[in-house]
Design an enzyme around this catalytic site. Sequence first.
Site, PDB file in Angstrom:
ATOM      1  N   ASP A 243       9.347   8.178   2.351  1.00  0.00           N
ATOM      2  CA  ASP A 243      10.705   7.754   2.687  1.00  0.00           C
ATOM      3  C   ASP A 243      10.881   7.968   4.172  1.00  0.00           C
ATOM      4  O   ASP A 243      10.903   9.103   4.644  1.00  0.00           O
ATOM      5  CB  ASP A 243      11.730   8.556   1.879  1.00  0.00           C
ATOM      6  N   CYS A 277      19.256   8.986   7.367  1.00  0.00           N
ATOM      7  CA  CYS A 277      18.395   7.797   7.398  1.00  0.00           C
ATOM      8  C   CYS A 277      19.136   6.511   7.022  1.00  0.00           C
ATOM      9  O   CYS A 277      18.729   5.435   7.433  1.00  0.00           O
ATOM     10  CB  CYS A 277      17.191   8.013   6.489  1.00  0.00           C
TER      11      CYS A 277
HETATM   12  P1  NAD Z   1       9.525  14.434  11.118  1.00  0.00           P
HETATM   13  O1  NAD Z   1       8.726  13.248  10.723  1.00  0.00           O
HETATM   14  O2  NAD Z   1       9.450  14.900  12.516  1.00  0.00           O
HETATM   15  O3  NAD Z   1       9.113  15.718  10.226  1.00  0.00           O
HETATM   16  C1  NAD Z   1       9.160  15.646   8.813  1.00  0.00           C
HETATM   17  C2  NAD Z   1       8.180  16.667   8.235  1.00  0.00           C
HETATM   18  O4  NAD Z   1       6.849  16.269   8.565  1.00  0.00           O
HETATM   19  C3  NAD Z   1       8.353  18.078   8.784  1.00  0.00           C
HETATM   20  O5  NAD Z   1       8.175  18.996   7.726  1.00  0.00           O
HETATM   21  C4  NAD Z   1       7.225  18.190   9.798  1.00  0.00           C
HETATM   22  O6  NAD Z   1       6.799  19.512  10.056  1.00  0.00           O
HETATM   23  C5  NAD Z   1       6.138  17.389   9.112  1.00  0.00           C
HETATM   24  N1  NAD Z   1       5.084  16.880  10.000  1.00  0.00           N
HETATM   25  C6  NAD Z   1       5.163  16.599  11.320  1.00  0.00           C
HETATM   26  N2  NAD Z   1       3.988  16.084  11.745  1.00  0.00           N
HETATM   27  C7  NAD Z   1       3.155  16.042  10.674  1.00  0.00           C
HETATM   28  C8  NAD Z   1       1.822  15.581  10.468  1.00  0.00           C
HETATM   29  N3  NAD Z   1       1.100  15.071  11.460  1.00  0.00           N
HETATM   30  N4  NAD Z   1       1.299  15.656   9.223  1.00  0.00           N
HETATM   31  C9  NAD Z   1       2.022  16.146   8.199  1.00  0.00           C
HETATM   32  N5  NAD Z   1       3.287  16.591   8.330  1.00  0.00           N
HETATM   33  C10 NAD Z   1       3.854  16.541   9.554  1.00  0.00           C
HETATM   34  O7  NAD Z   1      11.025  14.124  10.685  1.00  0.00           O
HETATM   35  P2  NAD Z   1      12.340  14.958  11.008  1.00  0.00           P
HETATM   36  O8  NAD Z   1      12.626  14.838  12.465  1.00  0.00           O
HETATM   37  O9  NAD Z   1      12.265  16.293  10.378  1.00  0.00           O
HETATM   38  O10 NAD Z   1      13.423  14.118  10.158  1.00  0.00           O
HETATM   39  C11 NAD Z   1      14.025  12.958  10.618  1.00  0.00           C
HETATM   40  C12 NAD Z   1      13.366  11.720  10.081  1.00  0.00           C
HETATM   41  O11 NAD Z   1      13.327  11.742   8.652  1.00  0.00           O
HETATM   42  C13 NAD Z   1      14.143  10.472  10.443  1.00  0.00           C
HETATM   43  O12 NAD Z   1      13.265   9.456  10.862  1.00  0.00           O
HETATM   44  C14 NAD Z   1      14.822  10.077   9.146  1.00  0.00           C
HETATM   45  O13 NAD Z   1      15.149   8.719   9.012  1.00  0.00           O
HETATM   46  C15 NAD Z   1      13.806  10.490   8.148  1.00  0.00           C
HETATM   47  N6  NAD Z   1      14.448  10.658   6.847  1.00  0.00           N
HETATM   48  C16 NAD Z   1      14.234   9.712   5.900  1.00  0.00           C
HETATM   49  C17 NAD Z   1      14.878   9.827   4.672  1.00  0.00           C
HETATM   50  C18 NAD Z   1      14.645   8.820   3.579  1.00  0.00           C
HETATM   51  O14 NAD Z   1      14.858   9.172   2.421  1.00  0.00           O
HETATM   52  N7  NAD Z   1      14.233   7.604   3.901  1.00  0.00           N
HETATM   53  C19 NAD Z   1      15.730  10.888   4.425  1.00  0.00           C
HETATM   54  C20 NAD Z   1      15.922  11.827   5.438  1.00  0.00           C
HETATM   55  C21 NAD Z   1      15.271  11.705   6.644  1.00  0.00           C
END
Ligand code: NAD
Length: 471
Positions: A243, A277
């Site tokens: 997501d 999001c």
């Molecule tokens: P992010 O992608 O920076 O981090 C999300 C998670 O991924 C964190 O736990 C982080 O530590 C981990 N992560 C980072 N790099 C990684 C890697 N290389 N491999 C594996 N894991 C890794 O996102 P964020 O800044 O925490 O959240 C915001 C984003 O989430 C926005 O883009 C938002 O749209 C999205 N989001 C989507 C939904 C949905 O349901 N579509 C819901 C909420 C948030």
Amino acid sequence: MHNATLSKQTSTPTIVVRSPYDGTVVGTVIETKADSLDQLIDRARLGAQIARSLSRHERCAILEKAASAVDARKEDFSVLIVREAGKTITQARKEVTRCVNTLKLSADEARRNAGEVIPFDSYAGSESRQGWYTRDPLGIIAAITPYNDPLNLVAHKLGPAIAGGNSVLLKPSELTPFSAVKLVDVLVDSGLPEEVITVAVGGAELGQALVSAREVRMISFTGGYATGEAISKNAGIKKLAMDLGGNAPVIVMENCDFEAAVDGCVSRAYWAAGQNCIGTQRILIQRPIYERFRTVFVSKTLKLKTGNPLDVDTDVGPMISARAVNRAAAIVEEAIEAGGKVACGHKPAGSLYPPTVLEHVPRTCEAWNEELFAPIVILEPFDDLSEAIELANSGEYGLHAGIFANDLNDALEAAGRIDVGGVMINDSSDYRFDAMPFGGFKYGSMGREGVRFAYEEMTQPKVVCINRPKR
Ligand code: NAD
């Protein structure tokens, strides 16, 4: 804290979590380093054996009890969400209520969604066969979650995974780990054997290690597009559910309920300081009502109170960090340099970004094409519905869209032609009910969440077929 024992043996570094509003320490948590992967996997493997041996009524009972326990501690959870994620207390309470529902819905799936009888005799030559398919667990699921809904998005992974009899390696956002840890504590106190969920708190390096582990059968990820892409490159052969981001459009037709459209868009452009999001990012307004809409929208925006998220009067709390503010501000600056105009806002201070309205944003700008994830909204006029649909469809994300219209034909035309996972009619883009299929078109997601849909992704059909010759 059920992950602490495991983490203590392998690592001592700690992560200090601070309030995005005032920088005060919310707590510290032991960081799980990527080099403890083998130990994490050993525990998750044991968890998988235990989880699959739980009967459906046991899974159900655990999830129902946990739902009641979260409900009973609603205020504790809400304050924790405010402290670590910076959501306002009103928004945090809503998230906790939704988490309770997500856990209850998960219990329902455990109770009812166990497979189906297969109609073998509908195929000539198979009359002697009888059988069914079951929904078996996948084994170990790695769940990786973002900061912006630190409780309910975790529940959306743990609930269906437990209902399906899986074990979970959970890596919550390192910025907001405590709501997740508290939820796991509640589940264990509700009877879940503690090996079934292993919480590992860390950043990208730890995430990468979990993602590439061969024993992990599925990655359930919610987060940004760039992270999703990195995960897909590291994952190898395993199920991926993602997501990702959005930049949701809302169409406002000239014949709509004007007040409802303005109020709905004001509320949902700035909810959670825009860190949502499906939050409304681009409002497309039919030209005859553009000026009136703009005037009322800006005036209502200016009335919103930005500040302390624990104060019940606050409408817009802080963003997660000054870094996130600076990123959004740079995107706005780029739009301004390209000819965009600021109707109000855009004077960030620390982690507070005042609600901001932009106009005349060129379609080549990041502000138009990318996810802002900030309390910033773009207003744009259009002449006819086809143009509005084309504008709505621009960009690579397609999570949700909204349309305010009194003509049902307009609304259904838009619903049919906008490439998104959900079209909200007479509502902003930001409506979600936890039982509905949730996800996006294009690069907005892969697979669907929403409890039943996640449960089905997290289980695998197994066919049992009996060959019983007719007598
Ligand atoms: P992010 O992608 O920076 O981090 C999300 C998670 O991924 C964190 O736990 C982080 O530590 C981990 N992560 C980072 N790099 C990684 C890697 N290389 N491999 C594996 N894991 C890794 O996102 P964020 O800044 O925490 O959240 C915001 C984003 O989430 C926005 O883009 C938002 O749209 C999205 N989001 C989507 C939904 C949905 O349901 N579509 C819901 C909420 C948030």
